[in-house]
Design a protein around this motif. Structure first.
Motif, short mmCIF file in Angstrom:
data_model
loop_
_atom_site.label_atom_id
_atom_site.label_comp_id
_atom_site.label_asym_id
_atom_site.label_seq_id
_atom_site.Cartn_x
_atom_site.Cartn_y
_atom_site.Cartn_z
N PRO A 185 0.82 -1.22 0.00
CA PRO A 185 0.00 0.00 0.00
C PRO A 185 0.86 1.26 0.00
O PRO A 185 1.93 1.30 0.62
CB PRO A 185 -0.78 -0.11 1.31
CG PRO A 185 0.13 -0.89 2.22
CD PRO A 185 0.83 -1.89 1.32
N GLU A 186 0.40 2.28 -0.68
CA GLU A 186 1.06 3.59 -0.61
C GLU A 186 0.75 4.26 0.73
O GLU A 186 1.55 5.02 1.27
CB GLU A 186 0.60 4.49 -1.75
CG GLU A 186 0.98 4.00 -3.13
CD GLU A 186 0.37 4.89 -4.19
OE1 GLU A 186 0.82 6.05 -4.32
OE2 GLU A 186 -0.56 4.43 -4.89
N VAL A 187 -0.46 4.00 1.24
CA VAL A 187 -0.91 4.61 2.48
C VAL A 187 -1.85 3.64 3.20
O VAL A 187 -2.50 2.82 2.55
CB VAL A 187 -1.62 5.97 2.20
CG1 VAL A 187 -2.91 5.76 1.42
CG2 VAL A 187 -1.91 6.74 3.48
N ILE A 188 -1.87 3.72 4.52
CA ILE A 188 -2.86 2.99 5.32
C ILE A 188 -3.82 4.00 5.90
O ILE A 188 -3.40 5.00 6.49
CB ILE A 188 -2.19 2.17 6.44
CG1 ILE A 188 -1.34 1.03 5.86
CG2 ILE A 188 -3.24 1.60 7.40
CD1 ILE A 188 -0.55 0.23 6.89
N VAL A 189 -5.11 3.77 5.70
CA VAL A 189 -6.16 4.66 6.19
C VAL A 189 -6.85 3.99 7.37
O VAL A 189 -7.28 2.84 7.27
CB VAL A 189 -7.18 4.99 5.08
CG1 VAL A 189 -8.35 5.78 5.65
CG2 VAL A 189 -6.51 5.76 3.95
N VAL A 190 -6.96 4.70 8.47
CA VAL A 190 -7.54 4.14 9.70
C VAL A 190 -8.74 4.98 10.12
O VAL A 190 -8.61 6.19 10.31
CB VAL A 190 -6.50 4.10 10.84
CG1 VAL A 190 -7.10 3.49 12.10
CG2 VAL A 190 -5.26 3.33 10.41
N VAL A 191 -9.89 4.32 10.27
CA VAL A 191 -11.11 5.00 10.72
C VAL A 191 -11.78 4.13 11.78
O VAL A 191 -12.37 3.10 11.46
CB VAL A 191 -12.09 5.25 9.55
CG1 VAL A 191 -13.32 6.02 10.05
CG2 VAL A 191 -11.43 6.00 8.41
N ALA A 192 -11.66 4.51 13.04
CA ALA A 192 -12.31 3.80 14.14
C ALA A 192 -11.99 2.30 14.12
O ALA A 192 -12.87 1.47 14.24
CB ALA A 192 -13.83 4.02 14.09
N TYR A 193 -10.71 1.99 13.97
CA TYR A 193 -10.32 0.58 13.95
C TYR A 193 -10.43 -0.05 15.34
O TYR A 193 -10.92 -1.15 15.51
CB TYR A 193 -8.90 0.43 13.41
CG TYR A 193 -8.36 -0.99 13.49
CD1 TYR A 193 -9.07 -2.04 12.93
CD2 TYR A 193 -7.15 -1.27 14.12
CE1 TYR A 193 -8.59 -3.35 13.00
CE2 TYR A 193 -6.67 -2.57 14.18
CZ TYR A 193 -7.39 -3.60 13.63
OH TYR A 193 -6.93 -4.89 13.69
N GLY A 194 -9.97 0.69 16.36
CA GLY A 194 -10.13 0.19 17.72
C GLY A 194 -8.89 -0.44 18.32
O GLY A 194 -8.96 -1.00 19.42
N LYS A 195 -7.76 -0.38 17.61
CA LYS A 195 -6.51 -0.92 18.16
C LYS A 195 -5.36 0.01 17.79
O LYS A 195 -5.38 0.67 16.75
CB LYS A 195 -6.23 -2.32 17.61
CG LYS A 195 -7.17 -3.40 18.12
CD LYS A 195 -6.71 -4.78 17.69
CE LYS A 195 -7.60 -5.87 18.26
NZ LYS A 195 -7.10 -7.23 17.92
N ILE A 196 -4.34 0.03 18.65
CA ILE A 196 -3.14 0.82 18.39
C ILE A 196 -2.30 0.14 17.32
O ILE A 196 -2.12 -1.08 17.34
CB ILE A 196 -2.31 0.97 19.69
CG1 ILE A 196 -3.13 1.71 20.75
CG2 ILE A 196 -1.00 1.70 19.41
CD1 ILE A 196 -3.43 3.16 20.42
N LEU A 197 -1.77 0.92 16.39
CA LEU A 197 -0.90 0.37 15.34
C LEU A 197 0.53 0.29 15.85
O LEU A 197 1.07 1.28 16.35
CB LEU A 197 -0.95 1.25 14.09
CG LEU A 197 -2.05 0.94 13.06
CD1 LEU A 197 -3.44 1.05 13.67
CD2 LEU A 197 -1.91 1.86 11.85
N PRO A 198 1.17 -0.88 15.75
CA PRO A 198 2.56 -1.01 16.19
C PRO A 198 3.50 -0.25 15.26
O PRO A 198 3.16 0.02 14.10
CB PRO A 198 2.80 -2.52 16.14
CG PRO A 198 1.79 -3.07 15.21
CD PRO A 198 0.60 -2.17 15.30
N PRO A 199 4.71 0.07 15.73
CA PRO A 199 5.66 0.87 14.93
C PRO A 199 5.96 0.27 13.56
O PRO A 199 6.09 1.02 12.58
CB PRO A 199 6.91 0.90 15.82
CG PRO A 199 6.41 0.69 17.21
CD PRO A 199 5.23 -0.20 17.09
#
Length: 312
Positions: free
Chosen positions: A79-93
Protein backbone atom coordinates in the motif's frame (compact mmCIF):
# COMPACT_ATOMS: atom_id res chain seq x y z
CA UNK A 1 -3.99 5.55 -4.68
CA UNK A 2 -3.34 1.98 -3.51
CA UNK A 3 -4.29 1.70 0.13
CA UNK A 4 -5.16 -0.56 3.05
CA UNK A 5 -8.26 0.38 5.03
CA UNK A 6 -8.52 -0.35 8.77
CA UNK A 7 -11.87 0.13 10.51
CA UNK A 8 -14.53 -1.70 12.46
CA UNK A 9 -17.89 -0.04 13.31
CA UNK A 10 -20.67 1.63 11.33
CA UNK A 11 -18.88 4.99 11.70
CA UNK A 12 -16.19 3.73 9.28
CA UNK A 13 -18.58 2.75 6.47
CA UNK A 14 -19.11 6.18 4.84
CA UNK A 15 -15.32 6.57 4.59
CA UNK A 16 -14.89 3.13 3.03
CA UNK A 17 -17.68 3.84 0.55
CA UNK A 18 -16.27 7.28 -0.33
CA UNK A 19 -12.77 5.96 -0.91
CA UNK A 20 -14.03 3.26 -3.25
CA UNK A 21 -16.28 5.74 -5.08
CA UNK A 22 -13.32 8.14 -5.48
CA UNK A 23 -11.44 5.44 -7.39
CA UNK A 24 -8.87 4.42 -4.80
CA UNK A 25 -7.49 0.90 -5.05
CA UNK A 26 -8.44 -0.72 -1.72
CA UNK A 27 -6.01 -3.64 -1.71
CA UNK A 28 -6.98 -4.98 1.73
CA UNK A 29 -9.44 -4.28 4.53
CA UNK A 30 -8.42 -5.02 8.11
CA UNK A 31 -11.03 -5.15 10.85
CA UNK A 32 -11.45 -6.64 14.31
CA UNK A 33 -12.48 -10.30 14.82
CA UNK A 34 -16.11 -11.40 14.91
CA UNK A 35 -17.71 -11.02 18.34
CA UNK A 36 -20.62 -12.68 20.16
CA UNK A 37 -23.86 -10.76 19.73
CA UNK A 38 -27.38 -11.10 21.09
CA UNK A 39 -28.77 -13.39 23.75
CA UNK A 40 -27.52 -16.52 22.03
CA UNK A 41 -23.97 -15.23 21.91
CA UNK A 42 -23.60 -16.18 18.26
CA UNK A 43 -20.49 -14.80 16.55
CA UNK A 44 -21.30 -11.87 14.30
CA UNK A 45 -19.02 -9.95 11.91
CA UNK A 46 -18.30 -6.24 12.41
CA UNK A 47 -20.03 -3.83 9.96
CA UNK A 48 -16.81 -3.18 8.00
CA UNK A 49 -16.34 -6.89 7.32
CA UNK A 50 -19.92 -7.25 6.08
CA UNK A 51 -19.49 -4.27 3.77
CA UNK A 52 -16.12 -5.46 2.45
CA UNK A 53 -17.46 -8.91 1.65
CA UNK A 54 -20.48 -7.49 -0.18
CA UNK A 55 -18.13 -5.44 -2.36
CA UNK A 56 -15.65 -8.21 -2.98
CA UNK A 57 -12.79 -6.67 -1.02
CA UNK A 58 -10.27 -8.97 0.69
CA UNK A 59 -10.63 -8.78 4.46
CA UNK A 60 -8.31 -9.74 7.31
CA UNK A 61 -9.34 -10.03 10.98
CA UNK A 62 -6.20 -10.47 13.08
CA UNK A 63 -6.37 -10.88 16.82
CA UNK A 64 -3.24 -8.75 17.06
CA UNK A 65 -1.50 -6.43 14.62
CA UNK A 66 1.81 -7.61 16.10
CA UNK A 67 1.32 -11.02 14.50
CA UNK A 68 4.01 -11.51 11.84
CA UNK A 69 1.36 -12.69 9.36
CA UNK A 70 -0.20 -9.20 9.43
CA UNK A 71 3.03 -7.49 8.44
CA UNK A 72 3.54 -10.11 5.73
CA UNK A 73 0.04 -9.50 4.33
CA UNK A 74 0.57 -5.73 4.36
CA UNK A 75 3.95 -6.03 2.67
CA UNK A 76 2.52 -8.25 -0.06
CA UNK A 77 -0.17 -5.74 -1.11
CA UNK A 78 2.33 -2.83 -1.06
CA UNK A 79 0.00 0.00 0.00
CA UNK A 80 1.06 3.59 -0.61
CA UNK A 81 -0.91 4.61 2.48
CA UNK A 82 -2.86 2.99 5.32
CA UNK A 83 -6.16 4.66 6.19
CA UNK A 84 -7.54 4.14 9.70
CA UNK A 85 -11.11 5.00 10.72
CA UNK A 86 -12.31 3.80 14.14
CA UNK A 87 -10.32 0.58 13.95
CA UNK A 88 -10.13 0.19 17.72
CA UNK A 89 -6.51 -0.92 18.16
CA UNK A 90 -3.14 0.82 18.39
CA UNK A 91 -0.90 0.37 15.34
CA UNK A 92 2.56 -1.01 16.19
CA UNK A 93 5.66 0.87 14.93
CA UNK A 94 6.42 -1.65 12.19
CA UNK A 95 2.97 -1.08 10.67
CA UNK A 96 3.23 2.70 10.97
CA UNK A 97 6.54 2.66 9.10
CA UNK A 98 5.43 0.37 6.28
CA UNK A 99 3.54 2.58 3.76
CA UNK A 100 5.68 5.22 1.99
CA UNK A 101 2.96 7.88 2.39
CA UNK A 102 2.32 7.00 6.03
CA UNK A 103 -0.78 6.07 7.99
CA UNK A 104 -3.66 8.56 7.98
CA UNK A 105 -6.35 8.52 10.68
CA UNK A 106 -9.80 10.11 10.64
CA UNK A 107 -10.77 11.23 14.16
CA UNK A 108 -14.19 12.51 15.24
CA UNK A 109 -13.11 15.68 17.03
CA UNK A 110 -11.15 18.85 16.43
CA UNK A 111 -7.83 17.64 17.79
CA UNK A 112 -6.16 18.09 20.20
CA UNK A 113 -9.54 18.12 21.97
CA UNK A 114 -11.05 14.74 22.84
CA UNK A 115 -8.26 12.32 22.04
CA UNK A 116 -9.30 8.74 22.61
CA UNK A 117 -12.04 6.22 21.91
CA UNK A 118 -15.23 8.20 22.69
CA UNK A 119 -14.82 11.76 21.37
CA UNK A 120 -18.43 12.21 20.24
CA UNK A 121 -19.93 11.13 23.55
CA UNK A 122 -17.55 13.29 25.56
CA UNK A 123 -18.29 16.34 23.42
CA UNK A 124 -21.99 15.87 24.17
CA UNK A 125 -21.35 15.26 27.87
CA UNK A 126 -19.43 18.52 28.04
CA UNK A 127 -22.26 20.43 26.38
CA UNK A 128 -20.08 21.50 23.45
CA UNK A 129 -21.71 23.64 20.77
CA UNK A 130 -19.10 22.76 18.14
CA UNK A 131 -17.16 19.67 17.19
CA UNK A 132 -15.73 18.38 13.91
CA UNK A 133 -13.43 15.91 12.23
CA UNK A 134 -9.66 15.75 11.84
CA UNK A 135 -7.36 13.84 9.53
CA UNK A 136 -3.90 13.31 10.95
CA UNK A 137 -0.64 11.57 10.18
CA UNK A 138 -0.37 8.81 12.74
CA UNK A 139 2.53 8.35 15.13
CA UNK A 140 3.03 6.00 18.08
CA UNK A 141 0.95 8.11 20.47
CA UNK A 142 -2.81 8.06 20.98
CA UNK A 143 -4.19 10.65 18.54
CA UNK A 144 -1.04 12.77 18.90
CA UNK A 145 0.08 12.89 15.25
CA UNK A 146 0.42 15.96 13.06
CA UNK A 147 -2.83 17.42 11.75
CA UNK A 148 -3.50 17.31 8.02
CA UNK A 149 -6.99 18.82 7.62
CA UNK A 150 -9.92 19.70 9.87
CA UNK A 151 -13.60 20.48 9.33
CA UNK A 152 -15.85 21.93 12.07
CA UNK A 153 -19.49 20.99 12.66
CA UNK A 154 -22.12 22.65 14.86
CA UNK A 155 -23.89 20.42 17.39
CA UNK A 156 -27.69 20.72 17.52
CA UNK A 157 -29.21 21.76 20.84
CA UNK A 158 -31.20 18.52 21.14
CA UNK A 159 -28.88 16.32 19.09
CA UNK A 160 -28.18 12.77 20.26
CA UNK A 161 -25.05 10.67 19.90
CA UNK A 162 -26.67 8.68 17.10
CA UNK A 163 -27.50 11.63 14.87
CA UNK A 164 -24.23 13.43 15.57
CA UNK A 165 -22.21 10.30 14.86
CA UNK A 166 -23.96 9.89 11.49
CA UNK A 167 -23.29 13.50 10.49
CA UNK A 168 -19.64 13.32 11.56
CA UNK A 169 -19.16 10.04 9.69
CA UNK A 170 -20.41 11.61 6.44
CA UNK A 171 -18.40 14.79 6.97
CA UNK A 172 -15.32 12.74 7.83
CA UNK A 173 -15.64 10.67 4.67
CA UNK A 174 -15.61 13.82 2.55
CA UNK A 175 -12.62 15.19 4.46
CA UNK A 176 -10.73 11.93 4.10
CA UNK A 177 -11.15 11.85 0.31
CA UNK A 178 -10.02 15.47 0.10
CA UNK A 179 -7.05 14.74 2.36
CA UNK A 180 -5.81 11.85 0.22
CA UNK A 181 -6.18 13.89 -2.96
CA UNK A 182 -4.11 16.77 -1.59
CA UNK A 183 -1.66 14.47 0.23
CA UNK A 184 -0.92 12.63 -3.01
CA UNK A 185 -0.22 15.95 -4.72
CA UNK A 186 2.04 17.14 -1.91
CA UNK A 187 -0.27 20.06 -1.19
CA UNK A 188 -0.74 19.47 2.56
CA UNK A 189 1.81 20.57 5.13
CA UNK A 190 1.27 18.64 8.40
CA UNK A 191 1.16 20.81 11.51
CA UNK A 192 1.97 19.62 15.02
CA UNK A 193 -0.77 19.57 17.63
CA UNK A 194 -0.60 21.88 20.62
CA UNK A 195 -0.28 19.16 23.25
CA UNK A 196 -0.91 21.66 26.08
CA UNK A 197 -4.50 21.99 24.82
CA UNK A 198 -5.19 18.25 24.71
CA UNK A 199 -8.25 16.76 26.40
CA UNK A 200 -9.16 13.08 26.59
CA UNK A 201 -12.20 10.96 25.78
CA UNK A 202 -11.80 7.46 27.26
CA UNK A 203 -14.46 4.79 26.70
CA UNK A 204 -17.52 5.23 28.90
CA UNK A 205 -17.97 2.63 31.62
CA UNK A 206 -21.15 1.14 33.05
CA UNK A 207 -21.08 3.49 36.03
CA UNK A 208 -21.08 6.46 33.65
CA UNK A 209 -24.56 5.47 32.42
CA UNK A 210 -26.20 6.14 35.80
CA UNK A 211 -28.19 9.38 36.13
CA UNK A 212 -27.08 11.26 39.22
CA UNK A 213 -30.08 13.39 40.02
CA UNK A 214 -28.10 15.71 42.29
CA UNK A 215 -26.37 17.08 39.17
CA UNK A 216 -27.71 20.12 37.26
CA UNK A 217 -30.52 19.56 34.77
CA UNK A 218 -28.30 20.50 31.82
CA UNK A 219 -25.73 17.90 32.81
CA UNK A 220 -28.44 15.23 33.02
CA UNK A 221 -29.78 16.26 29.63
CA UNK A 222 -26.30 15.97 28.12
CA UNK A 223 -25.83 12.50 29.61
CA UNK A 224 -29.11 11.33 28.10
CA UNK A 225 -28.13 12.72 24.69
CA UNK A 226 -24.67 11.13 24.84
CA UNK A 227 -26.10 7.64 25.50
CA UNK A 228 -28.83 7.66 22.84
CA UNK A 229 -29.36 5.27 20.98
CA UNK A 230 -27.20 2.98 23.14
CA UNK A 231 -26.75 1.98 25.89
CA UNK A 232 -29.12 4.56 27.41
CA UNK A 233 -28.96 6.63 30.59
CA UNK A 234 -30.39 4.68 33.50
CA UNK A 235 -32.03 5.15 36.86
CA UNK A 236 -34.54 3.14 38.90
CA UNK A 237 -38.25 3.52 39.54
CA UNK A 238 -39.58 1.63 42.56
CA UNK A 239 -36.67 -0.80 42.35
CA UNK A 240 -36.94 -1.44 38.61
CA UNK A 241 -34.47 -0.44 35.90
CA UNK A 242 -35.68 2.61 34.00
CA UNK A 243 -33.91 4.00 30.96
CA UNK A 244 -34.37 7.65 30.09
CA UNK A 245 -34.08 8.44 26.38
CA UNK A 246 -35.18 12.03 25.96
CA UNK A 247 -35.42 14.98 28.34
CA UNK A 248 -35.67 18.74 28.31
CA UNK A 249 -33.89 20.85 30.94
CA UNK A 250 -36.12 23.18 32.96
CA UNK A 251 -34.86 26.20 34.88
CA UNK A 252 -36.39 27.95 37.86
CA UNK A 253 -37.05 27.14 41.51
CA UNK A 254 -38.43 23.68 42.25
CA UNK A 255 -39.36 21.98 45.49
CA UNK A 256 -38.63 18.42 46.46
CA UNK A 257 -35.35 16.54 46.52
CA UNK A 258 -33.12 15.48 43.59
CA UNK A 259 -34.74 12.58 41.74
CA UNK A 260 -38.25 13.31 43.04
CA UNK A 261 -41.11 13.13 40.55
CA UNK A 262 -42.84 16.51 40.83
CA UNK A 263 -45.48 16.23 38.16
CA UNK A 264 -46.93 13.82 35.63
CA UNK A 265 -48.96 14.45 32.48
CA UNK A 266 -48.92 13.15 28.87
CA UNK A 267 -46.44 15.83 27.78
CA UNK A 268 -43.78 14.67 30.23
CA UNK A 269 -42.70 13.71 33.73
CA UNK A 270 -41.05 16.48 35.74
CA UNK A 271 -38.14 15.24 37.88
CA UNK A 272 -36.19 17.41 40.30
CA UNK A 273 -32.47 17.81 39.57
CA UNK A 274 -29.67 19.30 41.67
CA UNK A 275 -30.28 22.56 39.84
CA UNK A 276 -33.57 22.96 38.02
CA UNK A 277 -35.53 19.97 36.79
CA UNK A 278 -35.86 17.78 33.72
CA UNK A 279 -38.96 17.00 31.72
CA UNK A 280 -38.71 13.32 30.81
CA UNK A 281 -40.25 12.84 27.35
CA UNK A 282 -39.19 9.31 26.38
CA UNK A 283 -38.39 6.34 28.61
CA UNK A 284 -38.29 2.55 28.87
CA UNK A 285 -38.77 0.03 31.65
CA UNK A 286 -36.65 -3.14 31.74
CA UNK A 287 -37.89 -5.65 29.14
CA UNK A 288 -40.26 -3.02 27.75
CA UNK A 289 -40.28 -0.82 24.68
CA UNK A 290 -38.88 2.67 24.30
CA UNK A 291 -41.97 4.88 24.56
CA UNK A 292 -43.02 8.50 24.64
CA UNK A 293 -44.52 9.50 27.98
CA UNK A 294 -48.14 9.54 26.77
CA UNK A 295 -47.81 5.92 25.59
CA UNK A 296 -45.86 4.89 28.67
CA UNK A 297 -48.49 6.22 31.08
CA UNK A 298 -51.25 4.11 29.51
CA UNK A 299 -49.68 0.94 30.87
CA UNK A 300 -47.49 2.25 33.68
CA UNK A 301 -49.02 4.73 36.13
CA UNK A 302 -46.38 7.04 37.60
CA UNK A 303 -46.85 8.50 41.07
CA UNK A 304 -45.68 12.04 41.98
CA UNK A 305 -43.56 12.08 45.10
CA UNK A 306 -41.65 8.91 44.23
CA UNK A 307 -37.87 9.46 44.17
CA UNK A 308 -35.92 7.96 41.27
CA UNK A 309 -32.55 6.58 42.22
CA UNK A 310 -29.60 4.35 41.48
CA UNK A 311 -30.46 0.73 40.75
CA UNK A 312 -28.93 -1.47 43.45
Amino acid sequence: MRLVFMGTPVFALPSLEALLRAGHDIALVITKPDRPRGRGGKLAPPPVKEWAERHGLPCLQPGSLKDSSVLTALSQVEPEVIVVVAYGKILPPEVLKLPPRGCINLHASLLPKYRGAAPIQHALLAGEKMTGVTTMLMDEGMDTGDILLQEPLAIGEEESFGSLQDRLARLGAELLVRTLKLWERGEIHPRPQDHTQATYAPPLQSKDEIIRWEEPAERIKNLVRALDPAPGARTSYQGKLLKIWRVRALSGPFGGVPGEILGVDPSGIVVRAGQGAVLVQELQLANGKRLRVAEFLRGHPVTPGVVLGELK
